[in-house]
Write a protein that holds these residues in place. Sequence first.
Motif, PDB file in Angstrom:
ATOM      1  N   ASN A   2      31.403 -37.313   4.233  1.00  0.00           N
ATOM      2  CA  ASN A   2      31.846 -37.422   2.848  1.00  0.00           C
ATOM      3  C   ASN A   2      33.349 -37.270   2.709  1.00  0.00           C
ATOM      4  N   ASN A   8      35.614 -45.185  -0.732  1.00  0.00           N
ATOM      5  CA  ASN A   8      34.389 -45.974  -0.690  1.00  0.00           C
ATOM      6  C   ASN A   8      33.927 -46.351  -2.092  1.00  0.00           C
ATOM      7  N   LYS A  12      33.764 -50.132  -3.201  1.00  0.00           N
ATOM      8  CA  LYS A  12      32.354 -50.464  -2.933  1.00  0.00           C
ATOM      9  C   LYS A  12      31.980 -51.864  -3.386  1.00  0.00           C
ATOM     10  N   TYR A  30      27.874 -45.771   7.184  1.00  0.00           N
ATOM     11  CA  TYR A  30      28.154 -46.265   5.840  1.00  0.00           C
ATOM     12  C   TYR A  30      28.630 -47.705   5.982  1.00  0.00           C
ATOM     13  N   SER A  32      29.964 -50.909   3.204  1.00  0.00           N
ATOM     14  CA  SER A  32      30.157 -51.359   1.826  1.00  0.00           C
ATOM     15  C   SER A  32      29.321 -52.613   1.577  1.00  0.00           C
ATOM     16  N   LEU A  47      23.308 -50.674   7.891  1.00  0.00           N
ATOM     17  CA  LEU A  47      23.227 -49.217   7.969  1.00  0.00           C
ATOM     18  C   LEU A  47      22.236 -48.807   9.064  1.00  0.00           C
TER      19      LEU A  47
END
Length: 195
Positions: A2, A8, A12, A30, A32, A47
């Motif tokens: 995080n 992000n 995004k 992660y 996008s 992912l």
Amino acid sequence: MNHYPQINHFLKDSLFFYTIVIGMDSRYAYVSKNYDRNFEFSGGTLLGEHFSVTLHPEDIVICEQTGGACFQSPGKLFAATLRKHDGRGGYVTTQWEMQALFDEQGKPDGVFCIGYNITEFVDTRSRLDSAHHQLTEIGYIQSHMVRKPLANIIGLTSLIRQESTEERVKDLCNMLEKSAGELDGVIKDISDKTD
């Protein structure tokens, strides 16, 4: 992972930039929307997939080396140019900046990457390089291969004028020499512009 939620969140929905995080297990932690939209082929998400699934096989080592450099110099950004599958059997060229991520205890947590497609730039640069090379060749041909016979024509015209006793032949030689001189000037100007 995080560490970059604001970046992000901000990017995004970007249509130009890709943001990804590669975990310590070498898998996407992660991705996008734009990254999935451009490089995921099964209609799902990347992912959890290994980072290499999107790469040209020769570029996997670039990612590995750049990721290693990120952990050797924490806080520093490292750049990499990578080819990614385009979904049609070819590749697009992408430019990335990467930085190591660390957890709350300071242990390596992954690599944050931000990138964008530079295929059009690379293709344009290649075409410009090719055009420059062609202009250089044209300049060489004009200055060395065209001007030499033209100089010979000018010299022969002068000899014919000197050898002839007829005024009409001398007048024609003068016109021929003048036209050849003008052509030589044009060729020289073009050659100067291609250097």
